[in-house]
Design a protein around this motif. Structure first.
Motif, PDB file in Angstrom:
ATOM      1  N   LEU A  55      13.218  -0.429   2.927  1.00  0.00           N
ATOM      2  CA  LEU A  55      12.419  -0.835   4.081  1.00  0.00           C
ATOM      3  C   LEU A  55      13.127  -0.557   5.394  1.00  0.00           C
ATOM      4  O   LEU A  55      14.360  -0.629   5.468  1.00  0.00           O
ATOM      5  CB  LEU A  55      12.106  -2.335   4.021  1.00  0.00           C
ATOM      6  CG  LEU A  55      11.125  -2.772   2.950  1.00  0.00           C
ATOM      7  CD1 LEU A  55      10.996  -4.283   2.967  1.00  0.00           C
ATOM      8  CD2 LEU A  55       9.781  -2.116   3.133  1.00  0.00           C
ATOM      9  N   GLY A  56      12.333  -0.272   6.411  1.00  0.00           N
ATOM     10  CA  GLY A  56      12.859  -0.175   7.761  1.00  0.00           C
ATOM     11  C   GLY A  56      13.038  -1.582   8.310  1.00  0.00           C
ATOM     12  O   GLY A  56      12.294  -2.489   7.958  1.00  0.00           O
ATOM     13  N   GLY A  57      14.021  -1.793   9.114  1.00  0.00           N
ATOM     14  CA  GLY A  57      14.241  -3.115   9.719  1.00  0.00           C
ATOM     15  C   GLY A  57      15.385  -3.853   9.068  1.00  0.00           C
ATOM     16  O   GLY A  57      16.520  -3.770   9.532  1.00  0.00           O
ATOM     17  N   THR A  84       0.853  -1.183   0.000  1.00  0.00           N
ATOM     18  CA  THR A  84       0.000   0.000   0.000  1.00  0.00           C
ATOM     19  C   THR A  84       0.890   1.234   0.000  1.00  0.00           C
ATOM     20  O   THR A  84       1.815   1.340   0.798  1.00  0.00           O
ATOM     21  CB  THR A  84      -0.916   0.022   1.250  1.00  0.00           C
ATOM     22  OG1 THR A  84      -1.680  -1.181   1.282  1.00  0.00           O
ATOM     23  CG2 THR A  84      -1.857   1.215   1.218  1.00  0.00           C
ATOM     24  N   LEU A  85       0.587   2.179  -0.901  1.00  0.00           N
ATOM     25  CA  LEU A  85       1.300   3.449  -0.940  1.00  0.00           C
ATOM     26  C   LEU A  85       0.480   4.458  -0.154  1.00  0.00           C
ATOM     27  O   LEU A  85      -0.680   4.703  -0.473  1.00  0.00           O
ATOM     28  CB  LEU A  85       1.476   3.923  -2.388  1.00  0.00           C
ATOM     29  CG  LEU A  85       2.084   2.904  -3.360  1.00  0.00           C
ATOM     30  CD1 LEU A  85       2.307   3.549  -4.724  1.00  0.00           C
ATOM     31  CD2 LEU A  85       3.359   2.317  -2.823  1.00  0.00           C
ATOM     32  N   LEU A  86       1.083   5.034   0.889  1.00  0.00           N
ATOM     33  CA  LEU A  86       0.362   5.921   1.799  1.00  0.00           C
ATOM     34  C   LEU A  86       0.751   7.384   1.595  1.00  0.00           C
ATOM     35  O   LEU A  86       1.924   7.704   1.383  1.00  0.00           O
ATOM     36  CB  LEU A  86       0.641   5.522   3.248  1.00  0.00           C
ATOM     37  CG  LEU A  86       0.170   4.123   3.639  1.00  0.00           C
ATOM     38  CD1 LEU A  86       0.671   3.764   5.027  1.00  0.00           C
ATOM     39  CD2 LEU A  86      -1.340   4.024   3.572  1.00  0.00           C
ATOM     40  N   PHE A  87      -0.251   8.247   1.697  1.00  0.00           N
ATOM     41  CA  PHE A  87      -0.082   9.687   1.539  1.00  0.00           C
ATOM     42  C   PHE A  87      -0.681  10.412   2.726  1.00  0.00           C
ATOM     43  O   PHE A  87      -1.626   9.935   3.344  1.00  0.00           O
ATOM     44  CB  PHE A  87      -0.802  10.176   0.271  1.00  0.00           C
ATOM     45  CG  PHE A  87      -0.083   9.835  -0.986  1.00  0.00           C
ATOM     46  CD1 PHE A  87       0.623  10.804  -1.664  1.00  0.00           C
ATOM     47  CD2 PHE A  87      -0.113   8.546  -1.492  1.00  0.00           C
ATOM     48  CE1 PHE A  87       1.300  10.493  -2.832  1.00  0.00           C
ATOM     49  CE2 PHE A  87       0.551   8.224  -2.656  1.00  0.00           C
ATOM     50  CZ  PHE A  87       1.266   9.203  -3.331  1.00  0.00           C
ATOM     51  N   THR A  95       4.157   9.461   1.898  1.00  0.00           N
ATOM     52  CA  THR A  95       4.820   9.282   3.192  1.00  0.00           C
ATOM     53  C   THR A  95       5.437   7.915   3.406  1.00  0.00           C
ATOM     54  O   THR A  95       6.405   7.805   4.148  1.00  0.00           O
ATOM     55  CB  THR A  95       3.850   9.559   4.348  1.00  0.00           C
ATOM     56  OG1 THR A  95       2.712   8.705   4.218  1.00  0.00           O
ATOM     57  CG2 THR A  95       3.417  11.009   4.356  1.00  0.00           C
ATOM     58  N   SER A  96       4.888   6.845   2.817  1.00  0.00           N
ATOM     59  CA  SER A  96       5.527   5.545   3.021  1.00  0.00           C
ATOM     60  C   SER A  96       4.926   4.458   2.154  1.00  0.00           C
ATOM     61  O   SER A  96       3.829   4.583   1.619  1.00  0.00           O
ATOM     62  CB  SER A  96       5.485   5.112   4.490  1.00  0.00           C
ATOM     63  OG  SER A  96       4.217   4.684   4.855  1.00  0.00           O
ATOM     64  N   VAL A  97       5.701   3.383   2.057  1.00  0.00           N
ATOM     65  CA  VAL A  97       5.261   2.129   1.456  1.00  0.00           C
ATOM     66  C   VAL A  97       5.012   1.188   2.625  1.00  0.00           C
ATOM     67  O   VAL A  97       5.872   1.032   3.486  1.00  0.00           O
ATOM     68  CB  VAL A  97       6.343   1.533   0.529  1.00  0.00           C
ATOM     69  CG1 VAL A  97       5.923   0.173   0.006  1.00  0.00           C
ATOM     70  CG2 VAL A  97       6.669   2.491  -0.598  1.00  0.00           C
ATOM     71  N   GLN A  98       3.843   0.581   2.648  1.00  0.00           N
ATOM     72  CA  GLN A  98       3.519  -0.367   3.711  1.00  0.00           C
ATOM     73  C   GLN A  98       3.382  -1.748   3.079  1.00  0.00           C
ATOM     74  O   GLN A  98       2.633  -1.925   2.122  1.00  0.00           O
ATOM     75  CB  GLN A  98       2.210   0.026   4.380  1.00  0.00           C
ATOM     76  CG  GLN A  98       1.757  -0.939   5.458  1.00  0.00           C
ATOM     77  CD  GLN A  98       0.477  -0.451   6.113  1.00  0.00           C
ATOM     78  OE1 GLN A  98       0.440   0.635   6.664  1.00  0.00           O
ATOM     79  NE2 GLN A  98      -0.558  -1.276   6.042  1.00  0.00           N
ATOM     80  N   LEU A  99       4.115  -2.712   3.617  1.00  0.00           N
ATOM     81  CA  LEU A  99       4.011  -4.098   3.169  1.00  0.00           C
ATOM     82  C   LEU A  99       3.352  -4.911   4.271  1.00  0.00           C
ATOM     83  O   LEU A  99       3.834  -4.922   5.405  1.00  0.00           O
ATOM     84  CB  LEU A  99       5.387  -4.689   2.871  1.00  0.00           C
ATOM     85  CG  LEU A  99       6.219  -4.022   1.783  1.00  0.00           C
ATOM     86  CD1 LEU A  99       7.533  -4.771   1.605  1.00  0.00           C
ATOM     87  CD2 LEU A  99       5.459  -3.936   0.478  1.00  0.00           C
ATOM     88  N   ASP A 100       2.251  -5.569   3.945  1.00  0.00           N
ATOM     89  CA  ASP A 100       1.593  -6.503   4.849  1.00  0.00           C
ATOM     90  C   ASP A 100       1.820  -7.892   4.268  1.00  0.00           C
ATOM     91  O   ASP A 100       1.266  -8.229   3.213  1.00  0.00           O
ATOM     92  CB  ASP A 100       0.091  -6.186   4.957  1.00  0.00           C
ATOM     93  CG  ASP A 100      -0.142  -4.881   5.688  1.00  0.00           C
ATOM     94  OD1 ASP A 100       0.291  -4.776   6.851  1.00  0.00           O
ATOM     95  OD2 ASP A 100      -0.738  -3.958   5.093  1.00  0.00           O
ATOM     96  N   LEU A 138       7.347  -0.988   6.994  1.00  0.00           N
ATOM     97  CA  LEU A 138       7.173   0.342   6.416  1.00  0.00           C
ATOM     98  C   LEU A 138       8.500   0.814   5.841  1.00  0.00           C
ATOM     99  O   LEU A 138       9.565   0.469   6.353  1.00  0.00           O
ATOM    100  CB  LEU A 138       6.691   1.343   7.469  1.00  0.00           C
ATOM    101  CG  LEU A 138       5.294   1.119   8.021  1.00  0.00           C
ATOM    102  CD1 LEU A 138       5.024   2.062   9.193  1.00  0.00           C
ATOM    103  CD2 LEU A 138       4.243   1.320   6.940  1.00  0.00           C
ATOM    104  N   SER A 139       8.415   1.617   4.812  1.00  0.00           N
ATOM    105  CA  SER A 139       9.628   2.169   4.232  1.00  0.00           C
ATOM    106  C   SER A 139      10.178   3.275   5.117  1.00  0.00           C
ATOM    107  O   SER A 139       9.443   3.929   5.858  1.00  0.00           O
ATOM    108  CB  SER A 139       9.341   2.718   2.829  1.00  0.00           C
ATOM    109  OG  SER A 139       8.405   3.771   2.898  1.00  0.00           O
ATOM    110  N   VAL A 140      11.490   3.465   5.035  1.00  0.00           N
ATOM    111  CA  VAL A 140      12.130   4.566   5.739  1.00  0.00           C
ATOM    112  C   VAL A 140      12.577   5.647   4.752  1.00  0.00           C
ATOM    113  O   VAL A 140      12.859   6.767   5.151  1.00  0.00           O
ATOM    114  CB  VAL A 140      13.336   4.094   6.584  1.00  0.00           C
ATOM    115  CG1 VAL A 140      12.870   3.257   7.755  1.00  0.00           C
ATOM    116  CG2 VAL A 140      14.340   3.340   5.749  1.00  0.00           C
TER     117      VAL A 140
END
Length: 167
Positions: free
Chosen positions: A99-101, A50-53, A59-64, A76-78
């Motif tokens: 990605l963060g992590g 999901t691309l979040l705004f 603001t970020s890329v979210q991977l579930d 979440l992306s950093v």
């Protein structure tokens, strides 16, 4: 004086409440992905991106993830950059993120092209790549005008389908 203070307090409460609604991340594109990178993840990784705004700001890329990787199912992306490029037969979205992590020494790049659809939504499909780069600015320079041919030093690691969200 107390009446003015109560009015001011009510006004500030309403203003704060409205501002927090606007600050909520909003999805634009979302959809399934599959990564088959090999190496540390021989069974591959799948899930939903999901691309979040927040407003107009990406603001970020979210991977579930469908299955946990290193004990987590959400990443979440950093760092991230997004470009929408008009093409003769639709449009292309080029996205770079880290990605963060996990301590990756590369950036992920998503290159998706719009696909014909009769729905109101815009659908995109394409590839995920691992791209060696020292900085997000370096990757952004490579993708900001679109990608017609995947460069030879990029490793295609997966596929993705995204669709715009109707609000």
């Amino acid at each position: 004086m107390k009446k003015n203070l109560a009015g001011l307090t009510t006004f500030l409460f309403v203003l704060f409440s409205i501002s927090t609604l606007w600050a909520e991340p909003t999805p634009w594109l979302t959809g399934p992905f599959k990564i088959n990178p090999g190496g540390m993840h021989p069974n591959g990784i799948s899930g939903k991106m999901t691309l979040l705004f927040e407003g107009k700001d990406f603001t970020s890329v979210q991977l579930d993830l469908d299955k946990a990787v290193v004990g987590k199912t959400r990443y979440l992306s950093v760092e991230q950059a997004l470009f929408e490029i008009p093409k003769e037969s639709g449009s292309q979205v080029a996205l770079a993120y880290k990605l963060g992590g996990p301590p990756h020494k590369w950036y992920f790049v998503v290159v998706v092209n719009s696909t014909p659809t009769i729905a109101i939504q815009t659908a995109y499909s394409g590839t995920l790549c691992k791209v060696p780069a020292g900085s997000l600015a370096e990757v952004s320079e490579k993708i900001k005008n679109g990608i017609d041919t995947i460069p030879s030093d990029w490793k295609v690691v997966g596929s993705i389908t995204l669709a715009s969200q109707l609000f």
